[in-house]
Design an enzyme around this catalytic site. Structure first.
Site, PDB file in Angstrom:
ATOM      1  N   THR A 198       0.829  -1.293  -0.021  1.00  0.00           N
ATOM      2  CA  THR A 198       0.084  -0.215   0.055  1.00  0.00           C
ATOM      3  C   THR A 198       0.785   1.094   0.054  1.00  0.00           C
ATOM      4  OG1 THR A 198      -1.550  -1.178   1.370  1.00  0.00           O
ATOM      5  CG2 THR A 198      -1.845   1.032   1.085  1.00  0.00           C
ATOM      6  N   GLY A 203      -2.071   5.077  -4.033  1.00  0.00           N
ATOM      7  CA  GLY A 203      -3.042   5.301  -3.128  1.00  0.00           C
ATOM      8  C   GLY A 203      -4.561   5.858  -3.641  1.00  0.00           C
ATOM      9  N   ARG A 485      -4.687  -2.220 -18.269  1.00  0.00           N
ATOM     10  CA  ARG A 485      -3.237  -2.395 -17.775  1.00  0.00           C
ATOM     11  C   ARG A 485      -2.455  -3.817 -18.614  1.00  0.00           C
ATOM     12  NH1 ARG A 485      -2.966  -1.184 -11.503  1.00  0.00           N
ATOM     13  NH2 ARG A 485      -3.259   0.849 -11.943  1.00  0.00           N
ATOM     14  N   HIS A 591       0.016  -6.938  -9.447  1.00  0.00           N
ATOM     15  CA  HIS A 591      -1.252  -7.459  -8.660  1.00  0.00           C
ATOM     16  C   HIS A 591      -1.627  -8.814  -9.037  1.00  0.00           C
ATOM     17  CE1 HIS A 591      -4.494  -6.072  -6.241  1.00  0.00           C
ATOM     18  NE2 HIS A 591      -5.279  -7.286  -6.604  1.00  0.00           N
TER      19      HIS A 591
END
Ligand code: ADP
Length: 652
Positions: A198, A203, A485, A591
């Site tokens: 994080t 953010g 992405r 991710h």
């Protein structure tokens, strides 16, 4: 290492951007490195004794200065003489890295630094000081760290209401929610700092937010993009319901002759589902989008500040990204206030304490076993159970390769970097599986197209995403920059050398708050190239000036409203105000969309789809929500919304 409410301030690690280095030595300048090398041959001399000073310029965070004292054979002392990081942000880097280097006589301190950006600034200064002493930096980097000797074999038992594994956004959101509901928590974190991935992320948080969005205008191409979505054949009743609701909204929008930036929770759901290739679980998507704005307001109540103007992060598909006011500090601006609230409440934090297995009692999860960095064995017992918030497995190359079966990526081996912190190794998934938890979508792995190539983690030189243009080494655009992405990453890996340039201009850079000295430092350190004209820029990039000039001219026409043949719909400013800048980027594992299977109560399910009693999970450790492609700006809401959700449900 245990922290409770009194000892908060030093925990977050972070920040900023390694730029130019300046250095000076307080030692006899007559002694040359040549003579040192000769001596080294004879007596194994490693350093020219003395005290050396150096400063590394942080791009945004200001300089970090060190003084390093060496004897002929040892690094004796490292002092941080100046830094402008706030105590809680730079704390661990400043206090632990010098100590670790002196202790291990090695510069390979990733385990301590977590390879965060602030740590790198500090390490750059230390390396520069050591270079002045004639040290062989490569050797010091490669020096093996001595294994910690385990000094303590006792087992310590700690009892609380809820044990939370992982001190990232999901872990802290759960802790704060549990505290609000009157429960106590212990957070177990294996790294020496909090914040996981994080604090490395921008953010930004996606949420439909009419109050903010109504103040902005919608372009025709954005409007057309919604119409296209509504024309897609629905895959199921839920998707049809979302489309119908957006259709009805648009009818009203047209009747009222509106021109504001339209959005709705159903459009957010529709885009998350469609752009996740219909793989995401619609119930999990509903839960996320229905609670996204509420989670932003909840964070605002804890002191997290978001800009009034809505933006769009890379791969976000729609302008609904809430950007942090403290954007320079990235996710720290979320973690720091949340941590403060948690530590002011009934939360205890154990750093450098790695959870190793779940404890079960009569089919119910009651706690975790863990081991501290001093070898202490722990049993953390949660009267109400355990929340797994350990993040994904982007930094675990073995797991990446094992689950790289989607056919999207030729390899996810070590040649592909990761944006993740080194603790993102999938531990929670493995611990869950060991007690029968089901996993889902493990093959769905996202690459972030926009990872700085020349600078590594040295920080972006680019500006506002809606202004940017991507070109390959021939100076040609190759993809719509506002696309998904995975599409951008696949296209980028297909370009010569598997990389691309992001081109922007001075107006864009300064729009994004990049200051002149930061830009100059970026050019000096090679993180970007600069030209006063597009032709000059092309020369600096090593590309054909005519080709780049033509590409920029075409791009500006698309900004003005001409249809982009590559299909981009979101444009910001023309590229026209010199000087012009360009920096290289290549895709990196970002991710992992797969993980523990959960329901909308954040309960972890077994292979039969039944909740495992006492076990909840939130954030990137879970799978099923994002489908085949996580939309940019949906990850932090996932962690916050579902961290809160897990906290609420475990307390019921
Ligand atoms: P999320 O966004 O889902 O909260 P993060 O990556 O931000 O995920 O945070 C996950 C945190 O969990 C990281 O700080 C990571 O170091 C921590 N973690 C991972 N595995 C373990 C483990 N075995 N024991 C304790 N902490 C862990």
């Amino acid at each position: 290492m245990r922290f409770s409410r009194k000892s908060l301030s030093l925990l977050l690690v972070f920040v900023m951007i390694v730029g130019m280095i300046t250095g000076c030595a307080q030692t006899d300048p007559a002694q040359t490195s040549e003579s040192l090398a000769e001596q080294a041959e004879e007596k194994k001399v490693l350093f020219k004794p003395g005290t050396y000073m150096a400063t590394a310029e942080g791009g945004y965070g200001g300089p970090i200065s060190v003084s390093v004292t060496v004897s002929e054979t040892e690094i004796e002392e490292i002092k941080v003489t100046e830094h402008k990081e706030t105590e809680s942000i730079g704390g661990i880097a400043i206090s632990q890295i010098p100590e670790a280097i002196v202790k291990t006589q090695s510069l390979d301190v990733d385990a301590v630094s977590g390879a965060t950006l602030a740590s790198r600034t500090l390490l750059t200064a230390i390396k520069d000081a050591l270079m002045q002493s004639g040290a062989d930096i490569d050797k010091l980097m490669a020096a093996q760290q001595k294994e910690e000797t385990i000094s303590n074999t006792d087992t310590v038992r700690v009892e609380t209401d809820v044990v939370i594994v992982g001190a990232g956004a999901a872990g802290f959101a759960a802790a704060v929610k549990i505290n609000e509901l009157g429960g106590s928590t212990v957070i177990v974190e294996k790294m020496p700092y909090v914040g996981g991935n994080t604090i490395r992320a921008g953010g930004a948080m996606n949420a439909a937010d009419p109050e903010r969005q109504n103040k902005q205008n919608m372009s025709k191409s954005e409007y057309d993009a919604i119409l296209e979505l509504l024309e897609i054949e629905p895959k199921n009743d839920t998707m049809k319901r979302w489309q119908d609701s957006v259709r009805a909204d648009l009818a009203t929008y047209n009747n009222e002759k509106s021109d504001y930036l339209y959005d709705s929770v159903d459009l957010h759901k529709l885009q998350s589902y469609v752009d996740g290739d219909y793989v995401g679980n619609v119930e999990l998507i509903e839960y996320l989008c229905d609670h996204a704005l509420e989670s932003i307001h909840w964070l605002e109540g804890k002191g997290v500040e978001f800009e009034d103007e809505i933006g769009m992060v890379v791969g976000a598909i729609w302008r609904r990204s809430h950007m942090l006011v403290r954007a320079r500090e990235m996710g720290v601006a979320i973690i720091e206030p949340l941590q403060q609230v948690a530590m002011d409440g009934e939360t205890e934090l154990y750093l450098q304490t790695k959870a190793t297995e779940l404890i079960e009692n009569n089919g119910r999860v009651t706690g975790v076993k863990a081991v501290g960095n001093d070898g202490t064995n722990y049993e953390f017992i949660g009267a109400k159970g355990v929340i797994m918030a350990t993040g994904g497995f982007g930094a675990n190359i073995e797991m990446r390769q094992e689950y790289n079966t989607s056919g999207k990526w030729a390899t996810l081996g070590e040649e592909i970097p990761t944006t993740n912190h080194p603790g993102a190794t999938g531990d929670g998934i493995v611990m869950g599986q060991a007690i029968g938890a089901d996993i889902i979508d493990m093959d769905q792995i996202q690459l972030m197209p926009m990872w700085p190539k020349t600078s590594g983690e040295g920080g972006h030189m680019t500006g506002v995403i809606t202004n940017l243009m991507y070109v390959n080494e021939n100076g040609e655009r190759f993809v719509k920059e506002d696309g998904r992405r995975d599409e951008i990453s696949i296209a980028a890996l297909e370009q010569p050398g598997g990389y691309y340039w992001i081109v922007n201009d001075y107006a864009d850079a300064t729009d994004n708050g990049l200051k002149d000295d930061y830009l100059a430092a970026g050019v000096a350190s090679g993180r970007c190239v600069m030209g006063n004209t597009i032709e000059e820029l092309a020369v600096a990039m090593g590309t054909d000036p005519d080709s780049l000039k033509k590409t920029v001219e075409e791009f500006n026409r698309y900004v003005d409203g001409e249809k982009d043949p590559l299909g981009r719909s979101v444009f910001g400013k023309r590229i026209e105000t010199g000087p012009f800048y360009a920096s290289t980027f290549s895709p990196a594992v970002h991710h992992t969309m797969g993980g523990l299977r959960v329901n909308t109560f954040a309960q972890v399910l077994n292979n039969a789809g039944t909740p495992i009693e006492g076990l909840y999970a939130a954030g990137e450790v879970t799978g099923g929500l994002h489908g085949a492609n996580r939309i940019g700006g949906n990850a932090v809401p996932d962690a916050i919304v579902n961290g809160m959700n897990a906290g609420e449900n475990i307390m019921k």
